[in-house]
Write an enzyme that holds these catalytic residues in place. Structure first.
Site, PDB file in Angstrom:
ATOM      1  N   HIS A 136       0.890  -1.200   0.096  1.00  0.00           N
ATOM      2  CA  HIS A 136      -0.431  -0.440   0.040  1.00  0.00           C
ATOM      3  C   HIS A 136       0.865   0.955  -0.200  1.00  0.00           C
ATOM      4  CE1 HIS A 136      -3.539   2.628   1.848  1.00  0.00           C
ATOM      5  NE2 HIS A 136      -2.383   3.723   2.233  1.00  0.00           N
ATOM      6  N   GLU A 137       2.073   1.261   0.963  1.00  0.00           N
ATOM      7  CA  GLU A 137       2.472   2.537   0.610  1.00  0.00           C
ATOM      8  C   GLU A 137       3.677   2.815  -0.175  1.00  0.00           C
ATOM      9  OE1 GLU A 137       2.477   4.579   2.863  1.00  0.00           O
ATOM     10  OE2 GLU A 137       0.091   3.114   4.927  1.00  0.00           O
ATOM     11  N   HIS A 140       1.547   4.167  -2.809  1.00  0.00           N
ATOM     12  CA  HIS A 140       1.490   5.268  -2.805  1.00  0.00           C
ATOM     13  C   HIS A 140       2.503   6.343  -3.261  1.00  0.00           C
ATOM     14  CE1 HIS A 140      -1.570   7.099  -0.156  1.00  0.00           C
ATOM     15  NE2 HIS A 140      -1.064   5.992   0.769  1.00  0.00           N
ATOM     16  N   GLU A 204      -6.185   6.977  -0.520  1.00  0.00           N
ATOM     17  CA  GLU A 204      -5.967   5.735   0.207  1.00  0.00           C
ATOM     18  C   GLU A 204      -6.697   5.073  -0.740  1.00  0.00           C
ATOM     19  OE1 GLU A 204      -4.501   5.462   2.820  1.00  0.00           O
ATOM     20  OE2 GLU A 204      -4.012   7.337   2.292  1.00  0.00           O
TER      21      GLU A 204
END
Length: 317
Positions: A136-137, A140, A204
């Site tokens: 997930h990071e 980003h 998100e």
């Protein structure tokens, strides 16, 4: 211009406008111009240094190849291997001493990215769930969200500080006096927060989807979000409470929980995010291309293969 780039310009323009408004309250037209110059300087400074500031705020420590803790060394190796799988340059990997399970990414571009996880996250989640969070990071980073998120933290914090300054030192009669100063001291940081929150929620959801693609299984991240949400509500993150303008950078709001998406939430409701990830897994399972690899691209987890841990492909392992 991509939608992401457009959102970034809107965000920075809105925050700069709020900064000028507070400057006008303090010093009229001259104050607004000075605030504009300061905002420009802050944007430039934040571009080069905001990531270092945020990492320092949270006491993050970089994990290097000479790390003596085998668990941290394995975590860093797994994360770098995940970045390699995502086609990204190797990020710097940090650990934060905090019992609250959480994580964030920062950096002005993929070549200067950093990811950080708390000791609470590494202690609470299993290895696949940790990699779902790191994916997930890294999403980003791949979406180039990290610069906007980090600069927003810097500017939002500065607006709050300047608004409080206006309350005590600004507000001549021609600009509304004490009532005007009081109103702006309340509304300016609130407006700055609303801008950052609205954009953060969209990012998100995109990062959840991108993270599922990187790690190979949406259910890894869905399971991780359940545990992080529960742990974050039970444990105080002292550094985040001291620096609330950085809350939107974390995978789960480190300050407080919200039951549903609303204007005052820095993140989408966790239940909504989990539902979307499960829908994504279910849709892929019924697609002609076949299901997601339920155990990800590196093999079975500990429980399903007699205790053998999966190899996440990191270069340090």
């Amino acid at each position: 211009m991509t939608a992401n780039t457009l959102r970034t310009f809107i965000l920075l323009a809105a925050l700069t406008g709020l900064f000028m408004a507070v400057g006008y309250l303090i010093g009229g037209t001259g104050g607004a111009l000075i605030a504009l110059v300061i905002a420009g300087g802050m944007n430039l400074f934040a571009y080069w240094n905001a990531d270092k500031m945020v990492l320092r705020m949270h006491g993050a420590r970089e994990i290097t190849p000479d790390e003596r803790n085998p668990a941290l060394l394995q975590f860093a190796s797994d994360t770098i291997g995940m970045a390699d799988r995502a086609g990204l340059p190797y990020p710097r990997v940090y650990v934060i001493e905090s019992d609250q399970p959480n994580a964030f990414a920062t950096g002005r571009n993929p070549n200067n990215a950093a990811v950080a996880a708390t000791t609470g996250l590494l202690a609470t989640l299993n290895r696949q769930e940790v990699m779902g969070v790191m994916a997930h990071e890294l999403a980003h980073v791949r979406h180039r969200d990290t610069l906007t998120m980090t600069v927003t933290a810097t500017l939002a914090g500065a607006i709050g500080f300047l608004a409080n300054f206006a309350l005590f030192f600004g507000g001549g009669r021609d600009r509304g006096g004490f009532i005007g100063a009081l109103a702006l001291a309340i509304l300016a940081p609130l407006a700055a927060g609303l801008v950052q929150m609205a954009i953060s929620r969209a990012r998100e959801y995109d990062a959840d989807k991108g993270g599922a693609e990187i790690c190979g299984d949406p259910l890894w991240l869905a399971s991780a979000l359940e545990k992080i949400e529960r742990g974050a509500r039970q444990t105080v993150n002292v550094a985040a409470e001291r620096n609330p303008a950085t809350a939107h950078m974390f995978i789960i709001n480190p300050l407080n929980g919200q039951g549903a998406d609303n204007l005052f939430s820095t993140h989408p409701a966790t239940a909504n995010r989990i539902a979307r990830l499960r829908q994504l897994a279910g849709a892929a399972a019924h697609s002609p291309a076949g299901p997601w690899n339920a155990q990800g691209p590196w093999g079975d987890d500990d429980a399903s293969n007699g205790g053998n841990r999966p190899d996440f492909g990191g270069p340090w392992g």
